[in-house]
Each structure stands twice: as structure tokens, then as C-alpha cells.
Motif scaffolding. Structure first.
Motif, PDB file in Angstrom:
ATOM      1  N   GLY A 123       1.327 -20.207  49.036  1.00 38.14           N
ATOM      2  CA  GLY A 123       0.705 -20.488  47.743  1.00 38.14           C
ATOM      3  C   GLY A 123       0.339 -19.205  47.006  1.00 38.14           C
ATOM      4  O   GLY A 123       0.567 -19.069  45.804  1.00 38.14           O
ATOM      5  N   ALA A 124      -0.218 -18.256  47.747  1.00 33.11           N
ATOM      6  CA  ALA A 124      -0.607 -16.980  47.138  1.00 33.11           C
ATOM      7  C   ALA A 124       0.633 -16.287  46.572  1.00 33.11           C
ATOM      8  O   ALA A 124       0.622 -15.773  45.443  1.00 33.11           O
ATOM      9  N   ASN A 125       1.680 -16.318  47.334  1.00 35.27           N
ATOM     10  CA  ASN A 125       2.928 -15.692  46.901  1.00 35.27           C
ATOM     11  C   ASN A 125       3.489 -16.372  45.647  1.00 35.27           C
ATOM     12  O   ASN A 125       3.979 -15.709  44.730  1.00 35.27           O
ATOM     13  N   LEU A 126       3.370 -17.689  45.583  1.00 34.34           N
ATOM     14  CA  LEU A 126       3.861 -18.393  44.391  1.00 34.34           C
ATOM     15  C   LEU A 126       3.071 -17.956  43.159  1.00 34.34           C
ATOM     16  O   LEU A 126       3.616 -17.838  42.062  1.00 34.34           O
ATOM     17  N   ALA A 127       1.781 -17.707  43.351  1.00 31.50           N
ATOM     18  CA  ALA A 127       0.910 -17.363  42.227  1.00 31.50           C
ATOM     19  C   ALA A 127       1.220 -15.981  41.665  1.00 31.50           C
ATOM     20  O   ALA A 127       1.079 -15.738  40.470  1.00 31.50           O
ATOM     21  N   ASN A 128       1.594 -15.066  42.530  1.00 28.89           N
ATOM     22  CA  ASN A 128       1.848 -13.694  42.059  1.00 28.89           C
ATOM     23  C   ASN A 128       2.922 -13.043  42.909  1.00 28.89           C
ATOM     24  O   ASN A 128       2.655 -12.533  44.003  1.00 28.89           O
TER      25      ASN A 128
ATOM     26  N   LEU B   4       3.114 -15.908  37.981  1.00 32.81           N
ATOM     27  CA  LEU B   4       2.645 -17.160  37.371  1.00 32.81           C
ATOM     28  C   LEU B   4       1.160 -17.072  36.999  1.00 32.81           C
ATOM     29  O   LEU B   4       0.731 -17.660  36.011  1.00 32.81           O
ATOM     30  N   ASN B   5       0.399 -16.298  37.768  1.00 32.05           N
ATOM     31  CA  ASN B   5      -1.033 -16.217  37.467  1.00 32.05           C
ATOM     32  C   ASN B   5      -1.326 -15.369  36.227  1.00 32.05           C
ATOM     33  O   ASN B   5      -2.468 -15.260  35.816  1.00 32.05           O
TER      34      ASN B   5
END
Ligand SMILES: Cc1ncc(C[n+]2csc(CCOP(=O)(O)OP(=O)(O)O)c2C)c(N)n1
Ligand code: SF4
Ligand SMILES: [Mg+2]
Lengths: 351, 610
Positions: A96-101, A328-329
Motif C-alpha cells: 500500500g505504501a508503495n502504491l501511494a508513492n 499518487l499521494n
């Protein structure tokens, strides 16, 4: 218990790297693990690898589950954000963290209980999704933090400190990672810094799912006679298939080895890996052969270490999801919100 | 016999076989009525099955605008021989039965009007292809019904044209089948029957959409970029709708690349883990699930509460416990969500009543999660999630900005602002956070589920632990001011009784209040829209002798929450619960409240007390 921050006395002789930082800048709080615990050596190797690569520490996110091993992110990279999540679930949090940034480096640290027992599912799925990360399992064959129960990587027949033999088959995370499509797979030993540091460096540079199974003896509960994860046992049975000298794109290749012994692997980003062969016909680009080799040597009682597999052209989750280049963030209303006019059109279509 | 005459106020129920392609024909029927300006509310009653089992589609036509389920069927469209007896039995006396008379009917009643039409035979004479026979049989009965109920043919044909846009061949084929059915009905029966649709202006500018799609659209407008989910009825269509809307609205025009990431996770543990990881890292993230998923997420929800990480969870509730009745509706996850996880926790809950609020709360949830740095649950249920419902059109203010809450920036850190991750600088219980990668040397901290001090340093000091737990309570109190307020509607004259309700119970409750008023029982209404409860809730309870808490679960979960959180005497809150898996009806509520109110009127509570 709360503990004191480490004094940050900069030794005048401490060398600085390309971003002007010293080794100390990559360290964290003082470890609270047992003296001699293999995990501390891995923390030191991480510090060393990040320093060597001149990575800005704050651009790394370190995530872990629960266990002695999962505590270690506190003990390195103090300038990086860390996340000690829940037992066995670091892979999903990291994903999830990786998807965000997508712009940060993700370093997941876990234990054999955390990844092979409670978290086997999440380990497998993060690997098969190709999350761009370095995933290190500090593998001691036991649950250190809950005082020495067998974990799922304990070998069948291995004896606990109390003398009980493990009757269950062991899960080999390296074999699983290979099968599940990890694009960088290595095994190492916390007691072999010269092997481990370059592997971590290469893994950090690898733009895909990089997995390192690092055997890391628990001096408290699994370092006795009869253990297959003790310092002595691992030293005796360690069979390294290669030695990795990581070389960046800028450097010359030092031809210090006899021709034929060294293979230079050009990575997608232009960096080069120089691999010194130890096992004559081990090919680190052949997933299937690697699996067969591992099983064969394992049956012979050997622990195969080294860079076991690398795909120089890896794909990762963001490629599969075709996400935009910007994290994405960082997207704002203009990029995210379709606005009132679009909503009016949609309303009209719903009448 | 002559059937009942009712204009714009009746219930039609279609009995179909799952997988027979009836859904779009039935939807066409409902939409045609809406286009004539008459509110129509469809509900799918379907089994946990892909093909073969019985399924029903019920349309309540109500010019008065009652959108809740009514109970009873005025016209049964019996297309499923399997459920024949049950379906025929469900028709109210004086009602109508429309059926496929290709095969002779088994058992008929003499207090209903029977309308048999050999649909299969007619269809087989027209079409060779078995699939066409099936599909067009459905369209044919819509044609027949249009004649029987005096639905304008032009309206239905227009809808077909819109549905198939430029596909002329498909339009022609469907219109042909429709006309065939219509002509046959006109020839065979005295059309229209007693039940009639008459053009009205009772729909206005309202839109017609299901709650799951609306919530997904809310997530798009609310700026969600990461979604992780695991398929489960009745929430699946929410995640799917998000994917659909993202494709339409979130594709970067220059590159064709996605301004979102959707991952179908391996289970709900991973779904919520990904949401938490993304929320920690500053992306707006959500998952959509149902009760079993909520059960699996417990440990992670405690982490998000304690480590203070924004997360949005859409829980489209279905009947539990366990697999329960997976395709039936309930409001049964209220306490499970409110107190999710071990240890002392409290979570923010939002209760949308219809698709319009699903959209609104769907967007708002992300602001709340960021502002409060905590999980926020949007509690839909199958009834509003998976059924299309007439609701006010969606609205958006282009000046609206995302409330990202207290995120300390690199500039603030650089300027030397003090940063303590769990420091209550503003005395509202909400600390500042930093996002990973913000500043080279300032603002990094370690997130953990273990206790820590105000500067995020691990500690097992009991005093520090308690300070933190108390601050979390302060934060929850702050949340009261941010969540949607309850909406109150008082009876014309002073009422002795109040009723509290929430979510999909709203339309049935509204209608029940008018039924009760007609019977002489005045009742004040309070629709709770969020947890924590606003002070208005306790005030409302205090003002009434008795308050009915109307909900769709066995144990009166909202009532439990009210008793617990507002410290109410349980005797004051009367449980009105409906939990057989069908949507609650006005009749049920009115009867339950009516009986209880009558008894209470004889011996008013206050006077009865010694
Ligand atoms: C859900 C849950 N179950 C059990 C535990 C207790 N627990 C903490 S650490 C641990 C085992 C850790 O083993 P490993 O990952 O191998 O780490 P090590 O301590 O050996 O480094 C267990 C069972 C927990 N924290 N959470
Ligand atoms: S118990 Fe074992 S794993 Fe844990 S700190 Fe001690 S030596 Fe290391
Ligand atoms: Mg272990």
C-alpha cells in the motif's frame, strides 16, 4: 523501556559519501536485541549498503512485522520513516505504501515466523505482484520474541534448545520466491558481511521484487548443537554459488578474476553487477535450473547462498497497473476530482 | 373477478430464474415508470447462486414517493415454475397474476385476476436461437405489462433506443419483441387492468442509481487513489464501479496512464493492510467489504486506530453472523465496526440513507479520515448498495478542497516547527503527522502499534500509555463536530414518542410516521447519520418519554451503542428490530410502534414510575 538516543559524535575520520553523509547518519537507535544476535549484523549490513550507495536516508521507507527481526528497523536509518505493523502483515502495508508513492525505496524487514508462518500468504502475494521492494527475512528458524518455538523454516529433524525434534517439513522461502516470480532472489548469512552487503546493495538497486533470505542465528534459542540455523552449522554447510561485486554504471570493471569466472550483468537502469562464479555451471538467470539446483543441494544437506536469480529487465506492480509517473499521494484536486460539470452530465444520464 | 383499482400505487413482483437475463428487462420496466414521472423503487431478491435458483425483482410504484419496501404483491409476473405456489400465494386478495401459459397452470386462486399469455410459445414461433428466445421472452413480457398497466409504449421504446445507442439492429429487434408482447396483451386482455401508471410529476430532477456505484463515485470525487479489496457480496459492485469511474475520470489524458491504483488483494487482511500502508504514506485509500471481511480486519483496525492512520472502509452489510444470508440485507455490523479490534477502540461510522448520501459520505469519509487520522467506516447495506434508488441528484462545489488534515510540511519542519507525532498541540486530540520522505533530517518517526510517548518513542511507561489513550478519547470527542449531524423531524403537535433510525431504514420509517400519524400516534423522528453521536442525540432522547430505536438486526445494535455511549437508561429505548433479511417495511414499523405506543399511552412511563 525507553532508551537513549545514540550519541552522535562525528569521528573526524569518518568518511563521507557522495551525498555528504557519514556511516553514522545511516544508523538508528541502539539495539535492544541480545548481544550477538544475527539480526544486528544484518542491520549493520543495511547501514553499510545504504551508505555505500549514497542513498538519502529519508527517501527510504522501512517496514516490518512483529518479532525480534521486525524490531530492527528502529536500529538503522534513523532519518527514515518506519512502520512496525502487525505480525505477518508487513507485505500488504508495504504494498500500500508503495502504491501511494512510487518514488521512495521500500525496505521490508521480517522474520521467518513473520513471513513463513503467520505471514506466508502475504509474503507470497507481495512477491507475485512484483512490488518494487527489498524484502529481507532474518531467518533464525525460531520465534525469537516468543522464546524459541519452531518456525515454519525450521528443518525437519532440527532440535530445539530443549531437545525436541521438529517433525514438520521446512518452508524454503527462496524456493517460493523463485516460483512466485521474484525478479531478484538471494540467500545469505548474517555472519558473512562480505557476501551480504553487496547483495543488499544490488537488491536496493533492483527495480522490482527483490528477496533476500538471510540466515541469522538466534543466539538465545537456536544456536545449539542439533540446530540447523546455528552459526557453526551454517558455516559448515554454506555453499556459495557466486560472489557479488556490485559496480555502478560509472565505475570500471576491475578484471581481478580469471576470465570466464566473472559475469557482468547489466541492469535495466544501466548499473552493472559483477558476479564471480563459485559453482562452475550455476546460471543465475535460469529460474527453473535454480530451483532444481537448490533442491538438489538441500537434499545433500547444503545451504546454497549467493545471488540465486536475477532478471535484469524486471517488471513491477506500477508497470502492471500503468500508474502515472507522479506519486499518487502528490496528485491534487485538479488531477483527481472530475468536478461539478462532469457530475451534472452524469446526473443527466441517470434520469 | 374484478381486480383492485390502484393508480400509481402498487407493487409488481417478477419471479424469475437466476441467470435467465431478466434483470435488464425488469430494469427497463422500472425505468419506464420513472420516465412517466412516477417514483418506482426496485429491489432485487436474489440467491447466493449464479444460475438456476429463483430470483425476484420487486417494483414498488408510489406517486406519494414511498421508497421503502411495502410488503405484499399486487401484480405477480410469475416466470419461474419452481416458485409458482409461493408466488401465487404472495398476491394480495384482489391482485393479479400474469404468467406464461404455454404450460397449463397448476394451482390458481379465485380471489385474484389471472392473466395467462403463452410467452414461450409465442417466442419460439418468432426466434430460432435459444438465447434469443430467452432474452426476447423477457422483453415481450415488458411489452405485455406496458399494455396491462398503461405504460406509454413510446417511453419504453425511447429507453431501448438510449440503452443500445447507435446499435440499430439491436434496437429494432428489442422494439419488435416489445411490440409483439404489447399487441398480444391488447388482443387477449381488457387493457389496462385496475393497476395503472398515470403520467405524473413526482420524480422531478431526481436520479436513479445504486448506492454502491454512488459510494464509488464519492470515492473518486473525494480523491481516493488507492483501493484494495477482496470480492464479497454485496460490496463487489462498489469496487467494480470505482474501477469503471476511474477509467473514465482518472485517466491521464496525455499518457493514458492511471491516476489510481486498484489491487484485488488475496484477502481482507491484505486489503486493509494495503489501505493502511497507503494512508500512512499520504494517499487516500479505501477498501470495500462486508461483514466477514470486517471480522478479518480486526487486528489491523486496532493498529490504524492506535497508530492513527487514515483509512476508509465501505462495509456493505449483509445478514450475519458467519456466512449468514449472504444475499440478504441487514444492519448488523454496527457494533462490530464501532468497537473493531481488541483493546479499547472507538471508530467513526457514517450511515448513508440512500445513494445520494452514499456519494456525499463516500467523499466526506476521506476528509474525515485525514482530519481525524483514523479509520472511517461508511456503513451501507445490501438494500441501498445493490438496488437502484431514486434520490436527489449528486452535487459538487468546485471550490471544495480536500481536507488533508494536520500534515506537517517540509517547509514547516525547515522553519523549525516542533514536531512530536503524538503531541496534542491544538488540544483537540489530533496531533500532526509527517509523510515519509518529507525532510532529510527532520520529522521522521517510527509508526508502531506498541505504546510510545508524544515523540513516538517506544515506551512501556504506564503514564505515557494512559496519556495517549486519553488523548484518543479527546480526538473522538473532536470527531463529533466533524461528522454529519443527526437530522430531526418533529411531528406537527408535541409528541410523547420519538424514533431513532439510520441508513436504509429511512424511507420505511418516514412512511411509517405518516401511517402512525393517520392512526393518531404522533412521533418525532431523529435520523442518526454518524457515530460518535452528536449531543443532539442525547438531547432528543431526554426530551421524549420513550424512544423507539428502529433497525435491521436482531440485537438492536444502535440501541446498544446509544445506551453505552450516551449512558441512557435501557428501559427508555424500545427496540424495533427487523432482521429476516428482507428490507424493513413501513407496515412493520407502524405496527410495532403502534402496539407499543398504545400500551404506553394507557400507562405513561412517567406516571407509572413509583
Ligand atoms: C497475531 C499475533 N500472534 C502472535 C504474536 C506473538 N508473536 C510475536 S513475535 C512472534 C514470532 C516472531 O518470530 P519471527 O518472525 O521469526 O521473529 P524473530 O523474533 O525470530 O526474529 C510471535 C508469535 C503476535 N505479535 N501477533
Ligand atoms: S531472542 Fe534470538 S532473535 Fe531475539 S534478540 Fe535474542 S538472539 Fe536475537
Ligand atoms: Mg525467527
Amino acid at each position: 523501556m525507553s532508551f537513549l538516543p545514540k550519541p552522535r559524535l562525528h569521528h573526524p575520520e569518518l568518511a563521507t559519501n557522495a551525498v555528504g553523509l557519514t556511516r553514522r547518519d545511516y544508523e538508528g537507535a541502539i539495539s535492544t536485541l541480545c548481544a550477538g544476535c544475527g539480526h544486528d549484523s544484518i542491520s549493520a549490513a543495511i547501514v553499510r549498503a545504504c551508505f555505500d550507495l549514497s542513498l538519502p536516508p529519508h527517501r527510504i521507507a522501512k517496514l516490518s512485522g512483529i518479532g525480534c527481526s521486525s524490531k530492527t528497523p528502529t536500529y538503522f536509518l534513523g532519518a527514515a520513516h518506519g512502520f512496525n505493523s502487525v505480525h505477518g502483515r508487513m507485505p500488504s502495508v508495504l504494498t500500500g505504501a508503495n502504491l501511494a508513492n512510487r518514488d521512495l525505496i521500500y525496505l521490508g524487514v521480517s522474520g521467518d515466523g513473520d513471513s513463513a508462518s503467520i505471514g506466508l500468504g502475504q509474503f507470497a502475494h507481495a512477491v507475485r505482484r512484483g512490488v518494487n521492494m527489498v524484502y529481507i527475512v532474518e531467518n533464525n528458524g525460531v520465534y525469537g520474541l516468543t522464546k524459541g518455538q519452531f518456525s515454519a523454516t525450521s528443518d525437519r529433524g532440527a532440535r530445539s534448545k530443549k531437545g525436541v525434534a521438529n517433525t514438520d517439513a521446512a518452508i524454503d522461502l527462496v524456493g517460493l520466491a523463485l516460483q512466485l516470480g521474484a525478479t531478484f532472489v538471494a540467500r545469505s548469512f548474517s555472519g558473512d558481511k562480505t557476501q551480504l552487503v553487496p547483495l543488499i546493495r544490488a537488491a536496493l538497486q533492483h527495480p522490482g521484487a527483490a528477496f533476500i533470505d538471510c540466515i541469522s542465528p538466534c543466539v538465545q534459542f537456536n544456536n545449539h548443537e542439533g540446530s540447523t540455523k546455528s552459526f557453526d552449522y551454517v558455516r559448515e554447510h554454506n555453499e556459495a554459488v557466486n560472489r557479488l561485486d556490485f559496480i555502478t554504471g560509472r565505475d570500471e570493471i576491475t578484471a581481478e578474476y580469471a576470465p570466464g569466472d566473472v559475469e557482468v550483468v547489466r541492469q535495466h537502469d544501466g548499473s552493472l553487477l559483477s558476479l564471480r562464479k563459485l559453482a562452475a555451471d550455476y546460471d543465475p538467470h535460469d529460474r527453473t535450473a535454480a530451483l532444481a539446483y537448490l533442491q538438489e543441494r538441500s537434499a545433500a544437506g547444503e545451504i546454497v547462498t549467493g545471488l540465486l536469480y536475477v532478471d535484469p529487465e524486471p517488471e513491477e506492480l506500477h508497470t502492471h497497473l500503468n500508474t502515472v509517473a507522479a506519486p499518487l499521494n502528490s496528485l491534487d484536486e485538479a488531477a483527481l476530482c472530475p468536478g461539478a460539470a462532469a457530475l451534472d452530465r452524469l446526473n443527466a444520464a441517470l434520469r | 373477478m374484478t381486480g383492485t383499482a390502484r393508480i400509481n400505487d402498487f407493487v409488481v413482483r417478477f419471479a424469475n430464474v437466476n441467470g435467465s437475463g431478466s434483470a435488464s428487462a425488469n430494469q427497463l420496466f422500472a425505468r419506464a415508470i420513472l420516465r412517466m414521472g412516477v417514483p418506482a423503487t426496485p429491489r432485487n431478491i436474489f440467491p447466493s447462486n449464479i444460475q438456476g435458483l429463483p430470483t425476484w425483482y420487486e417494483v414498488r410504484v408510489s406517486e406519494a414517493g414511498h421508497l421503502g419496501a411495502r410488503g405484499g404483491t399486487d401484480l405477480m409476473v410469475a416466470m419461474n415454475p419452481q416458485t409458482w405456489d409461493q408466488d401465487v400465494g404472495a398476491i394480495v386478495p384482489g391482485g393479479y397474476l400474469f404468467y406464461d401459459s404455454t404450460r397449463p397452470a397448476r394451482r390458481l386462486r379465485d380471489d385474484i385476476t389471472v392473466l395467462g399469455m403463452p410467452l414461450t410459445e409465442l417466442c419460439n414461433a418468432q426466434y430460432e436461437d435459444p438465447r434469443q428466445r430467452q432474452i426476447f421472452k423477457n422483453i415481450m413480457y415488458v411489452g405485455a405489462l406496458s399494455a396491462l398497466l398503461s405504460i406509454e409504449a413510446g417511453v419504453v421504446e425511447q429507453l431501448i433506443a438510449e440503452q443500445f445507442r447507435a446499435k440499430e439492429k439491436l434496437i429494432a429487434a428489442n422494439v419488435h419483441a416489445l411490440r409483439l408482447g404489447r399487441t398480444q396483451a391488447l388482443e387477449r386482455f381488457a387493457c389496462p387492468i385496475g393497476l395503472r401508471v398515470q403520467r405524473a410529476a413526482a420524480v422531478g430532477d431526481r436520479i436513479f442509481i445504486d448506492g454502491n456505484s454512488a459510494a464509488a463515485l464519492g470515492a473518486v470525487y473525494g480523491g481516493a487513489t488507492v483501493a484494495a479489496w477482496y470480492p464479497i457480496t454485496p460490496s463487489t459492485s462498489l469496487a467494480e464501479a470505482f474501477a469503471r469511474y476511474c477509467k473514465r475520470y482518472r485517466t491521464e489524458p496525455e499518457t493514458g496512464r492511471a491516476r489510481y491504483a486498484i489491487v484485488q488483494a488475496e484477502d481482507e487482511l491484505a486489503s486493509i493492510g494495503m489501505v493502511i500502508g497507503a494512508g500512512w504514506n499520504g494517499a487516500r485509500a479505501f477498501t470495500a467489504t462486508s461483514g466477514p471481511g470486517i471480522s478479518l480486519m480486526q487486528e489491523f483496525l486496532g493498529l490504524a486506530y492506535f497508530a492513527e492512520i487514515p483509512a476508509v472502509i465501505f462495509d456493505v452489510q449483509r445478514a450475519g453472523p458467519s456466512t449468514g444470508m449472504p444475499t440478504r440485507t441487514q444492519q448488523c455490523d454496527v457494533t462490530a465496526c464501532a468497537y473493531a479490534s481488541h483493546g479499547d477502540t472507538r471508530h467513526v461510522l457514517l450511515f448513508p440513507e440512500d445513494p445520494r448520501e452514499c456519494f456525499e459520505f463516500g467523499a466526506l469519509a476521506f476528509d474525515l479520515a485525514d482530519r481525524l487520522q483514523t479509520p472511517v467506516f461508511v456503513l451501507l447495506d445490501l438494500d441501498i448498495g445493490m438496488n437502484e434508488r431514486l434520490c436527489a441528484p449528486f452535487a459538487w462545489d468546485d471550490a471544495r478542497r480536500m481536507d488533508r488534515g494536520k500534515v506537517m510540511t517540509a517547509a514547516a519542519l525547515e522553519a523549525g516547527r516542533e514536531f512530536g507525532r503524538y503531541l496534542d498541540v491544538d488540544h483537540d486530540g489530533i496531533p500532526y503527522r509527517t509523510l515519509p520522505g518529507t525532510h532529510p533530517v527532520r520529522g521522521a518517526y517510527f509508526t508502531r502499534g506498541t505504546s510510545r510517548d508524544e515523540y513516538a518513542r517506544y515506551t512501556e511507561d504506564g503514564a505515557a500509555y494512559q496519556r495517549n489513550m486519553e488523548r484518543l478519547l479527546r480526538k473522538f470527542a473532536t470527531a463529533k463536530q466533524h461528522v454529519p449531524r443527526p437530522l430531526r423531524r418533529d411531528a406537527a403537535e408535541g409528541a410523547q414518542f420519538g424514533a431513532i433510525y439510520y441508513g436504509s431504514t429511512a424511507p420505511a420509517m418516514d412512511e411509517a410516521a405518516s401511517l402512525l400519524a393517520a392512526r393518531g400516534t404522533a412521533i418525532d423522528l431523529l435520523r442518526v447519520r454518524a457515530f460518535p453521536f452528536h449531543d443532539d442525540v442525547a438531547a432528543f432522547i431526554a426530551e421524549h418519554d420513550r424512544v423507539f430505536v428502529v433497525e435491521q438486526n436482531r440485537d438492536g445494535q444502535l440501541r446498544t451503542l446509544l445506551i453505552n455511549e450516551c449512558e441512557i437508561d435501557p428501559a427508555k429505548l424500545i427496540r424495533v428490530v427487523h432482521y429476516d433479511g428482507t428490507p424493513i417495511t413501513a407496515r412493520f414499523i407502524a405496527d410495532a410502534i403502534g402496539t407499543s405506543a398504545e400500551a404506553a399511552k394507557i400507562v405513561p412511563l412517567r406516571k407509572a414510575a413509583p
